[in-house]
Write a protein that holds these residues in place. Structure first.
Motif, mmCIF file in Angstrom:
data_model
loop_
_atom_site.group_PDB
_atom_site.id
_atom_site.type_symbol
_atom_site.label_atom_id
_atom_site.label_comp_id
_atom_site.label_asym_id
_atom_site.label_seq_id
_atom_site.Cartn_x
_atom_site.Cartn_y
_atom_site.Cartn_z
ATOM 1 N N ARG A 62 0.807 -1.213 0.000
ATOM 2 C CA ARG A 62 0.000 0.000 0.000
ATOM 3 C C ARG A 62 0.843 1.266 0.000
ATOM 4 N NH1 ARG A 62 -4.215 -0.677 4.841
ATOM 5 N NH2 ARG A 62 -2.271 -1.189 5.917
ATOM 6 N N GLY A 63 2.101 1.153 0.433
ATOM 7 C CA GLY A 63 2.948 2.339 0.483
ATOM 8 C C GLY A 63 3.315 2.863 -0.886
ATOM 9 N N CYS A 64 3.705 1.973 -1.803
ATOM 10 C CA CYS A 64 4.124 2.384 -3.148
ATOM 11 C C CYS A 64 3.184 1.881 -4.227
ATOM 12 C CB CYS A 64 5.549 1.895 -3.429
ATOM 13 S SG CYS A 64 5.772 0.110 -3.231
ATOM 14 N N ASN A 65 2.082 1.202 -3.840
ATOM 15 C CA ASN A 65 1.068 0.710 -4.784
ATOM 16 C C ASN A 65 1.691 -0.213 -5.830
ATOM 17 O OD1 ASN A 65 -1.529 0.421 -5.742
ATOM 18 N ND2 ASN A 65 -1.407 2.182 -7.102
ATOM 19 N N ARG A 66 2.485 -1.189 -5.359
ATOM 20 C CA ARG A 66 3.111 -2.159 -6.256
ATOM 21 C C ARG A 66 2.687 -3.566 -5.874
ATOM 22 N NH1 ARG A 66 9.407 -1.268 -6.526
ATOM 23 N NH2 ARG A 66 9.174 -1.497 -4.262
ATOM 24 N N TYR A 67 2.746 -4.470 -6.865
ATOM 25 C CA TYR A 67 2.383 -5.864 -6.672
ATOM 26 C C TYR A 67 3.643 -6.731 -6.706
ATOM 27 C CZ TYR A 67 -2.457 -4.475 -7.556
ATOM 28 O OH TYR A 67 -3.694 -3.886 -7.497
ATOM 29 N N GLU A 68 3.624 -7.780 -5.888
ATOM 30 C CA GLU A 68 4.786 -8.668 -5.815
ATOM 31 C C GLU A 68 4.740 -9.687 -6.948
ATOM 32 O OE1 GLU A 68 7.153 -11.453 -2.554
ATOM 33 O OE2 GLU A 68 5.020 -11.027 -2.307
ATOM 34 N N ARG A 69 5.868 -9.884 -7.548
ATOM 35 C CA ARG A 69 6.024 -10.910 -8.570
ATOM 36 C C ARG A 69 7.336 -11.642 -8.315
ATOM 37 N NH1 ARG A 69 7.835 -7.749 -14.134
ATOM 38 N NH2 ARG A 69 9.748 -6.810 -13.288
ATOM 39 N N GLN A 70 7.593 -12.664 -9.099
ATOM 40 C CA GLN A 70 8.814 -13.414 -8.902
ATOM 41 C C GLN A 70 10.016 -12.554 -9.286
ATOM 42 O OE1 GLN A 70 8.965 -17.049 -11.097
ATOM 43 N NE2 GLN A 70 10.805 -17.806 -10.088
ATOM 44 N N GLY A 71 10.873 -12.291 -8.327
ATOM 45 C CA GLY A 71 12.061 -11.488 -8.582
ATOM 46 C C GLY A 71 11.954 -10.048 -8.139
ATOM 47 N N GLY A 72 10.824 -9.617 -7.604
ATOM 48 C CA GLY A 72 10.720 -8.235 -7.137
ATOM 49 C C GLY A 72 9.289 -7.738 -7.134
ATOM 50 N N TRP A 73 9.171 -6.410 -7.167
ATOM 51 C CA TRP A 73 7.879 -5.731 -7.120
ATOM 52 C C TRP A 73 7.728 -4.875 -8.367
ATOM 53 C CZ3 TRP A 73 4.536 -6.075 -2.740
ATOM 54 C CH2 TRP A 73 5.050 -6.819 -1.687
ATOM 55 N N VAL A 74 6.483 -4.745 -8.846
ATOM 56 C CA VAL A 74 6.209 -3.996 -10.062
ATOM 57 C C VAL A 74 4.940 -3.171 -9.861
ATOM 58 C CG1 VAL A 74 4.930 -5.914 -11.080
ATOM 59 C CG2 VAL A 74 5.880 -4.165 -12.568
ATOM 60 N N ALA A 75 4.955 -1.941 -10.394
ATOM 61 C CA ALA A 75 3.787 -1.060 -10.314
ATOM 62 C C ALA A 75 2.861 -1.328 -11.496
ATOM 63 C CB ALA A 75 4.230 0.400 -10.316
ATOM 64 N N CYS A 76 1.575 -1.574 -11.221
ATOM 65 C CA CYS A 76 0.592 -1.892 -12.257
ATOM 66 C C CYS A 76 -0.691 -1.103 -11.998
ATOM 67 C CB CYS A 76 0.271 -3.386 -12.277
ATOM 68 S SG CYS A 76 1.688 -4.464 -12.557
ATOM 69 N N GLU A 77 -1.325 -0.688 -13.076
ATOM 70 C CA GLU A 77 -2.623 -0.048 -12.978
ATOM 71 C C GLU A 77 -3.713 -1.112 -12.827
ATOM 72 O OE1 GLU A 77 -3.305 3.115 -12.787
ATOM 73 O OE2 GLU A 77 -1.210 3.730 -12.967
ATOM 74 N N PRO A 78 -4.847 -0.773 -12.197
ATOM 75 C CA PRO A 78 -5.934 -1.752 -12.047
ATOM 76 C C PRO A 78 -6.438 -2.240 -13.409
ATOM 77 C CG PRO A 78 -6.264 0.108 -10.569
ATOM 78 C CD PRO A 78 -5.135 0.476 -11.475
ATOM 79 N N GLU A 79 -6.629 -3.574 -13.527
ATOM 80 C CA GLU A 79 -7.161 -4.228 -14.729
ATOM 81 C C GLU A 79 -6.326 -3.883 -15.967
ATOM 82 O OE1 GLU A 79 -11.292 -3.642 -15.309
ATOM 83 O OE2 GLU A 79 -11.875 -4.379 -13.325
ATOM 84 N N SER A 80 -5.024 -3.818 -15.805
ATOM 85 C CA SER A 80 -4.130 -3.557 -16.924
ATOM 86 C C SER A 80 -3.518 -4.862 -17.424
ATOM 87 C CB SER A 80 -3.026 -2.584 -16.508
ATOM 88 O OG SER A 80 -2.249 -3.136 -15.455
ATOM 89 N N LYS A 81 -2.897 -4.801 -18.590
ATOM 90 C CA LYS A 81 -2.244 -5.978 -19.145
ATOM 91 C C LYS A 81 -1.069 -6.422 -18.282
ATOM 92 C CE LYS A 81 -3.435 -4.877 -23.948
ATOM 93 N NZ LYS A 81 -2.904 -4.599 -25.314
ATOM 94 N N GLU A 82 -0.361 -5.448 -17.714
ATOM 95 C CA GLU A 82 0.770 -5.792 -16.857
ATOM 96 C C GLU A 82 0.318 -6.542 -15.617
ATOM 97 O OE1 GLU A 82 0.106 -2.821 -18.027
ATOM 98 O OE2 GLU A 82 1.703 -2.474 -19.504
ATOM 99 N N LEU A 83 -0.791 -6.074 -14.998
ATOM 100 C CA LEU A 83 -1.318 -6.760 -13.819
ATOM 101 C C LEU A 83 -1.832 -8.150 -14.179
ATOM 102 C CD1 LEU A 83 -2.091 -6.801 -10.846
ATOM 103 C CD2 LEU A 83 -4.201 -5.581 -11.425
ATOM 104 N N LEU A 84 -2.473 -8.292 -15.333
ATOM 105 C CA LEU A 84 -2.966 -9.609 -15.765
ATOM 106 C C LEU A 84 -1.813 -10.583 -15.962
ATOM 107 C CD1 LEU A 84 -5.466 -11.238 -16.583
ATOM 108 C CD2 LEU A 84 -5.121 -10.415 -18.929
ATOM 109 N N ALA A 85 -0.690 -10.111 -16.511
ATOM 110 C CA ALA A 85 0.470 -10.977 -16.695
ATOM 111 C C ALA A 85 1.054 -11.408 -15.357
ATOM 112 C CB ALA A 85 1.518 -10.265 -17.533
ATOM 113 N N VAL A 86 1.083 -10.493 -14.380
ATOM 114 C CA VAL A 86 1.605 -10.845 -13.050
ATOM 115 C C VAL A 86 0.718 -11.889 -12.386
ATOM 116 C CG1 VAL A 86 2.069 -9.933 -10.742
ATOM 117 C CG2 VAL A 86 2.777 -8.642 -12.758
ATOM 118 N N LEU A 87 -0.607 -11.742 -12.510
ATOM 119 C CA LEU A 87 -1.528 -12.675 -11.861
ATOM 120 C C LEU A 87 -1.479 -14.062 -12.505
ATOM 121 C CD1 LEU A 87 -4.636 -10.337 -11.363
ATOM 122 C CD2 LEU A 87 -2.876 -10.927 -9.691
ATOM 123 N N LEU A 88 -1.417 -14.126 -13.827
ATOM 124 C CA LEU A 88 -1.425 -15.437 -14.496
ATOM 125 C C LEU A 88 -0.174 -16.247 -14.188
ATOM 126 C CD1 LEU A 88 -2.900 -14.514 -17.997
ATOM 127 C CD2 LEU A 88 -4.058 -15.660 -16.097
#
Length: 432
Positions: A62-88
């Protein structure tokens, strides 16, 4: 005889028809296939989505609004392609099927749930491919990233830039502060602290400090030293964490300072001086010989090879009144109006003999000084001018051997600039 009845060409050309069979489960006529079952019965018997995770946890800072992925953290907009790739990439079992389509399913923003509709295909028998769709739910869990955790623990910086200048005033530091704000060089700082003789800039990445240190060296004559301190070290894996410090020291010579150049430095500048005036400070120090209008430039690295101190600073300036100005005739190596040859000054300077008196002596005595000055183009009788009264100062020439060896001796007064009222002073840009 009767004429023959014409037969359509489509009725005459009859190709091989695909055989039909009955489903072995429900008896529905279907096209022949290796499973001998209809699509409905095949879906009921075979589940290609078995082994695919239906609920997955996803960490979010919540501090930097980033999502965790393998190898680090990445900033994604809600319902974006980047977030969909992280979730899949967090769904188990997708590597055993062929992913056809994936899309978000609408959920409440405050529900801490993300739903993704996934369509997959898989070959269940030779030549028989089955396609199914399922909804995967992602539970968003709050977790601090490493950078936000260090900020909360007051252990947030990885590298720092220490800006220093060893002078009793802060004019140069304040000027550099305005340049930093004007060019946005402080955008990557996580914290800035003010000290007595400078500023400290803290960064979360080493390259951010390197960028700021390079910027400071391009706008001011300075030198940079680096240091590294190890904070933690894992002896089993060899992983360590260090802090880097960049010390940027600005030369202690400022604008309008009167300087006695050392012999080697004066020879490097083409025999300039040795008594010169610093009229500009940029990436280099710009010096002017007020008696000949010769100029020279000195870089920060050359200064720190043979450092020297200022003979007089702006705190020693005194007010004088101009009594008479006599422009000098053309001197060897100088054009009329003060535009010299190889080392001459610009048109704003002109060599002249100026007669001045101390403003504090008016009405008390008749002491006058006739000096050679570069301000012949801007001064006239009755003007106020600021300069250094060397005759009233006690100077130890042993500290400046170049002045002791100078045949011409020291002038009694060195004029620096014309004095104006505060109403005529305008800044080049607005202060921030």
């Amino acid at each position: 005889p009767t004429s023959p009845v014409p037969v359509p060409a489509a009725a005459m050309d009859v190709g091989p028809m695909e055989p039909e069979i009955l489903c072995c489960e429900c008896g529905t006529p279907v096209a022949a296939n290796p499973t001998s079952m209809c699509a409905s019965c095949l879906r009921s018997k075979v589940d290609i989505t078995e082994g695919i995770s239906r609920q997955v946890a996803q960490n979010h800072c919540r501090g930097c609004n980033r999502y965790e992925r393998q190898g680090g953290w990445v900033a994604c907009e809600p319902e974006s392609k980047e977030l969909l790739a992280v979730l899949l990439k967090r769904v188990r079992g997708l590597d055993k099927v062929r992913l056809v389509d994936a899309s978000f399913v609408w959920t409440e923003a405050h529900s801490k749930r993300l739903k993704v509709k996934v369509t997959v295909q898989k070959e269940v028998a030779r030549g028989a491919v089955l396609q199914q769709a399922l909804v995967v739910e992602f539970v968003v869990a709050n977790r601090q990233c490493d950078k936000c955790a260090r900020v909360e623990a007051q252990d947030y910086w990885v590298s720092a830039v220490q800006l220093r200048q060893k002078v009793p005033h802060k004019r140069t530091v304040l000027w550099l502060e305005q340049l930093i704000l004007r060019h946005g060089a402080h955008a990557d700082c996580v914290s800035i602290s003010e000290l007595r003789d400078g500023l400290d800039f803290y960064h979360a990445e080493r390259n951010h400090s390197e960028k700021l240190a390079t910027f400071l060296q391009t706008v001011a004559p300075a030198r940079c030293k680096t240091a590294r301190q190890m904070i933690t070290h894992d002896t089993h894996t060899g992983v360590h964490r260090s802090r880097h410090t960049f010390s940027v020291e600005v030369v202690p010579v400022c604008r309008d300072d009167l300087v006695a150049l050392p012999g080697a430095t004066a020879a490097r500048l083409g025999g300039l001086g040795p008594l010169v005036l610093c009229y500009k400070v940029a990436s280099h120090l710009h010096f002017l010989d007020v008696g000949t209008l010769a100029r020279g430039e000195l870089s920060g690295s050359a200064f720190f090879q043979r450092p020297f101190a200022s003979l007089c600073t702006r705190e020693h300036l005194r007010d004088f009144v101009v009594l008479d100005v006599e422009p000098l005739s053309r001197a060897p190596g100088h054009a009329p109006g003060g535009a010299g040859g190889a080392g001459g000054a610009g048109t704003k300077w002109a060599l002249a003999e100026v007669t001045v008196a101390r403003e504090s002596d008016l009405g008390k005595n008749d002491t006058r000084f006739t000096v050679r000055s570069h301000l012949g183009a801007v001064l006239k009788a009755g003007d106020r001018v600021r300069g250094y009264d060397l005759g009233a100062r006690t100077l130890d020439l042993d500290e400046w051997p170049s002045l002791a060896a100078h045949k011409g001796g020291l002038p009694e007064v060195v004029l620096v600039r014309k004095a104006f009222s505060h109403a005529h002073r305008r800044r080049l840009w607005r202060l921030k």
